[in-house]
Scaffold this active site. Structure first.
Site, PDB file in Angstrom:
ATOM      1  N   GLU A 134       0.839  -1.215   0.000  1.00 48.83           N
ATOM      2  CA  GLU A 134       0.000   0.000   0.000  1.00 48.83           C
ATOM      3  C   GLU A 134       0.866   1.254   0.000  1.00 48.83           C
ATOM      4  O   GLU A 134       0.562   2.244  -0.683  1.00 48.83           O
ATOM      5  CB  GLU A 134      -0.943   0.032   1.207  1.00 48.83           C
ATOM      6  CG  GLU A 134      -1.963  -1.099   1.286  1.00 48.83           C
ATOM      7  CD  GLU A 134      -3.029  -1.055   0.198  1.00 48.83           C
ATOM      8  OE1 GLU A 134      -3.012  -0.141  -0.642  1.00 48.83           O
ATOM      9  OE2 GLU A 134      -3.888  -1.962   0.182  1.00 48.83           O
ATOM     10  N   ARG A 189       0.737   3.772  -3.306  1.00 49.49           N
ATOM     11  CA  ARG A 189       0.119   5.084  -3.071  1.00 49.49           C
ATOM     12  C   ARG A 189       1.173   6.167  -2.878  1.00 49.49           C
ATOM     13  O   ARG A 189       1.126   7.218  -3.524  1.00 49.49           O
ATOM     14  CB  ARG A 189      -0.787   5.041  -1.830  1.00 49.49           C
ATOM     15  CG  ARG A 189      -1.973   4.132  -2.034  1.00 49.49           C
ATOM     16  CD  ARG A 189      -2.841   4.004  -0.790  1.00 49.49           C
ATOM     17  NE  ARG A 189      -3.596   2.754  -0.852  1.00 49.49           N
ATOM     18  CZ  ARG A 189      -4.908   2.640  -0.724  1.00 49.49           C
ATOM     19  NH1 ARG A 189      -5.647   3.687  -0.497  1.00 49.49           N
ATOM     20  NH2 ARG A 189      -5.500   1.465  -0.807  1.00 49.49           N
ATOM     21  N   ASP A 235      -4.252 -10.087  -8.271  1.00 46.54           N
ATOM     22  CA  ASP A 235      -4.425  -9.119  -9.378  1.00 46.54           C
ATOM     23  C   ASP A 235      -3.183  -8.408  -9.940  1.00 46.54           C
ATOM     24  O   ASP A 235      -2.721  -8.674 -11.049  1.00 46.54           O
ATOM     25  CB  ASP A 235      -5.499  -8.071  -9.003  1.00 46.54           C
ATOM     26  CG  ASP A 235      -5.322  -7.452  -7.603  1.00 46.54           C
ATOM     27  OD1 ASP A 235      -4.270  -7.682  -6.987  1.00 46.54           O
ATOM     28  OD2 ASP A 235      -6.243  -6.744  -7.159  1.00 46.54           O
ATOM     29  N   GLU A 283     -11.698  -0.206 -10.708  1.00 43.14           N
ATOM     30  CA  GLU A 283     -11.238  -1.150 -11.746  1.00 43.14           C
ATOM     31  C   GLU A 283     -12.052  -1.127 -13.026  1.00 43.14           C
ATOM     32  O   GLU A 283     -11.501  -1.218 -14.130  1.00 43.14           O
ATOM     33  CB  GLU A 283     -11.186  -2.578 -11.182  1.00 43.14           C
ATOM     34  CG  GLU A 283     -10.082  -2.797 -10.150  1.00 43.14           C
ATOM     35  CD  GLU A 283     -10.367  -2.179  -8.791  1.00 43.14           C
ATOM     36  OE1 GLU A 283     -11.558  -1.853  -8.524  1.00 43.14           O
ATOM     37  OE2 GLU A 283      -9.426  -2.000  -7.986  1.00 43.14           O
ATOM     38  N   THR A 298      -0.418   0.675 -10.428  1.00 42.49           N
ATOM     39  CA  THR A 298      -1.718   0.067 -10.115  1.00 42.49           C
ATOM     40  C   THR A 298      -2.636   1.004  -9.329  1.00 42.49           C
ATOM     41  O   THR A 298      -3.812   0.716  -9.143  1.00 42.49           O
ATOM     42  CB  THR A 298      -1.525  -1.271  -9.370  1.00 42.49           C
ATOM     43  OG1 THR A 298      -2.753  -1.991  -9.372  1.00 42.49           O
ATOM     44  CG2 THR A 298      -1.034  -1.050  -7.951  1.00 42.49           C
TER      45      THR A 298
HETATM   46  C1  DMJ Z   1      -6.100   0.197  -5.299  1.00 40.67           C
HETATM   47  O1  DMJ Z   1      -5.371   0.500  -4.177  1.00 40.67           O
HETATM   48  C2  DMJ Z   1      -5.242  -0.428  -6.364  1.00 40.67           C
HETATM   49  O2  DMJ Z   1      -5.882  -0.346  -7.587  1.00 40.67           O
HETATM   50  C3  DMJ Z   1      -4.913  -1.871  -6.072  1.00 40.67           C
HETATM   51  O3  DMJ Z   1      -4.192  -2.478  -7.107  1.00 40.67           O
HETATM   52  C4  DMJ Z   1      -6.184  -2.644  -5.852  1.00 40.67           C
HETATM   53  N1  DMJ Z   1      -7.065  -2.039  -4.895  1.00 40.67           N
HETATM   54  C5  DMJ Z   1      -7.283  -0.631  -4.891  1.00 40.67           C
HETATM   55  C6  DMJ Z   1      -8.512  -0.169  -5.620  1.00 40.67           C
HETATM   56  O4  DMJ Z   1      -9.584  -0.973  -5.605  1.00 40.67           O
END
Ligand code: DMJ
Length: 587
Positions: free
Chosen positions: A196, A200, A329, A462, A546
């Site tokens: 995370e 982020r 994912d 997503e 992501t």
């Molecule tokens: C985000 O923090 C990122 O996209 C991560 O890869 C998956 N979960 C959340 C959003 O749903």
């Protein structure tokens, strides 16, 4: 003589006769003339004054008109370059971008209006955060307070930097920049999630650096990455997923039984490679590329890995689930994107090969519902498939569309078509509920299509992310319409007085009390870009991490695997775009 003196006396009397009009006593003796003179004076004064003010007003008008002409000329110029009317797009180094030229889609008034609405939504979310949770991780809009869900790192603020920048919210960006420079402090006794924090905070700061060229973001990204780096010091090189920010001591969370999580371990490549490229220090890149080298040693034939992996041995926990949803994912997403980030060169070929292997595996998980033939991706436990799909797995259509162009003819179309089918399913995750917002996951039963399982919605991105990729890569405006419908459902159900909240239940519409930072980082950014020209953060120049943070693609010169040629990469000029380049401005 006499003649002379007479003429002289007559000339002097005629001259005194002429000057008599200047003598006040002349008028005092003739009040009518005095009155006439006064009236004439008043008229002349008014006439002159009126002329002067007319000239002044006229000048003001001309200035205004000139300003308006300049403004309109600028606007026209901007529209022309954005819409491709001039037949070209400009890349970050100011050159005409030939490959983007083909894909440029005209900017139309509807798009301008829609991205204006999305920008307004961002402003609403941001000002609410600013007012009630400034500097804290996330806003709780119903109770109007902040919470530090990520250890007090200003997650929403950092996650929002690039969105503010891209939307042209300059004042807000500057204020956030000042907070980063003066108040952001990572020296916290906090057990941070490596994943995370990377996606982020490291990603958000690097993206802000790439967009603005402001060194403060790079310094902060380096500071936090240095604190995370000991997490990779394991016997296998597969990282521990948690680390204390000021004490180190990496470990895995208790609930995983000591295992590392696949997505948490394989979703740092983009950020750490980018950091090495920008700082010139290869240590970040080495750690994260080593993870892939390790995983590749025992990569299965179908490229599908269970969600738990052992940090001591590097072995996968075969009892755990294979999924393109939670905890799996973004491992797959980063295989593709590391190849794109590395300019698709020889040095990163193995990422593409691994990704293609995994896509064969993905195809083996594809099933279709009855009666409506919705395409979905199953999960897998041991040998058996589970007819369940997370909304999180809805990033996959976008990933497939992005990766399709790397295949030859035939396969390319197959993958694009699979991406489109999956996007239709994901869109129906939204459309099938009373609120038109998707639940967290879905189950599929023969004859019944799909049923929502966990029914909350936490403002996830997503599906709109995939619609954005599909629209850009196919030019099909249907994806914009779907995205617009989803945006309207957020406006209707999730917008509250002080920001946006998720729903506890998409069937009833009951609200929760959290504005997730990824709503500002991802959901609103992808929606904004869905209605912006393709030249804004073009796929030729940027790759999204992501968390939707665009990272600039830097020429990679190294040959073979690993980071052998890193220094050479860093010699290549890294030029920043000016504040106005590549943005849609204040639409
Ligand atoms: C985000 O923090 C990122 O996209 C991560 O890869 C998956 N979960 C959340 C959003 O749903």
């Amino acid at each position: 003589m006499a003649r002379t003196s007479r003429s002289s006396s007559s000339s002097s009397s005629s001259s005194s006769h002429r000057w008599r009009y200047l003598n006040p006593s002349y008028y005092l003796k003739r009040p009518k003339r005095l009155a006439l003179l006064f009236i004439a004076f008043v008229f002349v004064t008014f006439f002159v004054w009126d002329r002067q003010s007319l000239v002044r007003e006229h000048e003001d008008e001309i200035t205004k008109i000139s300003e308006e002409v300049v403004r309109l000329q600028n606007q026209l110029q901007e529209l022309k370059s954005l819409s491709g009317d001039v037949g070209e797009t400009i890349n970050a180094s100011g050159k005409i971008n030939e490959s983007t030229k083909k894909n440029v889609i005209k900017d139309d008034p509807m798009d301008i209006q829609r991205r204006g609405k999305v920008k307004e939504a961002m402003l609403h979310a941001w000002t609410s955060y600013e007012q009630y949770a400034w500097g804290q991780d996330e806003l709780q809009p119903q109770t109007k307070n902040g919470v530090n869900s990520f250890g007090g790192l200003g997650a929403t603020l950092i996650d929002s930097l690039d969105t503010l920048y891209i939307m042209g919210l300059d004042e807000q960006f500057q204020k956030a920049r000042e907070w980063v420079a003066n108040s952001l402090d990572f020296d916290k006794n906090y057990e941070a999630s490596v994943f995370e924090t990377t996606i982020r905070v490291v990603g958000g700061l690097l993206s802000a650096y790439d967009l603005s060229g402001d060194k403060v973001f790079l310094e902060k990204a380096t500071d936090i990455a240095d604190r995370l780096l000991p997490a990779w010091d394991t016997p296998s090189g597969i990282p521990f997923n948690t680390i204390n920010l000021n004490q180190g001591n990496p470990h895995n969370p208790g609930w995983t039984g000591g295992e590392s999580i696949l997505a948490d371990s394989g979703t740092e490549q983009l950020e750490f490679i980018a950091l090495s490229q920008r700082t010139g220090d290869p240590k970040y890149q080495k750690k994260v590329e080593n993870v892939i080298t390790e995983i590749r040693k025992n990569f299965p034939a179908d490229g599908l890995l269970p969600i738990y992996i052992n940090p001591h041995t590097g072995a996968s926990a075969s009892y755990s689930t294979v999924t393109f949803g939670a905890m799996g994912d973004s491992f797959y997403e980063y295989l593709l994107k590391a190849w794109i980030q590395g300019n698709k060169t020889e040095a990163v070929k193995h990422y593409r090969e691994m990704w293609e292997t995994s896509m064969k595996g993905l195809k083996s998980l594809i099933r279709r519902t009855t009666p409506s033939s919705f395409t979905y991706i199953c999960e897998k436990n041991g040998g058996s498939l589970n007819d369940k799909m997370d909304e999180l797995a809805c990033f996959a259509p976008g990933m497939l569309a992005l990766g399709a162009s790397g295949y030859g003819p035939g396969e390319r179309e197959q993958f694009l078509s699979l991406a489109e089918e999956l996007a239709w399913t994901c869109y129906n995750f939204y459309q099938s509920t009373p609120t038109k917002l998707a639940g967290e996951n879905y189950f599929f039963h023969a004859g019944q299509d799909m049923n929502v399982g966990t029914s909350w919605n936490i403002l996830r991105p997503e599906t709109v992310e995939s619609l954005f990729y599909l629209w850009r890569l196919t030019g099909n405006k249907t994806y914009q319409e779907w995205g617009w419908n989803i945006f309207q459902a957020f406006e209707k159900n999730s917008r509250v007085e002080s920001g946006y909240v998720g729903l506890k239940d998409v069937n009833t519409g009951v609200k929760d009390n959290m504005m997730q930072s990824f709503f500002l980082a991802e959901t609103l950014k992808y929606l904004y870009l869905l209605f912006s020209p393709s030249s804004v953060i073009s796929f030729d120049e940027w790759v999204f991490n992501t968390e939707a943070h665009p990272l600039k693609i830097v020429t990679r010169h190294d040959e073979g695997e690993s980071s052998g040629g890193l220094v050479a990469q860093l010699k290549s000029p890294f030029r920043y775009r000016s504040r106005k380049e590549g943005r849609t401005g204040n639409k």
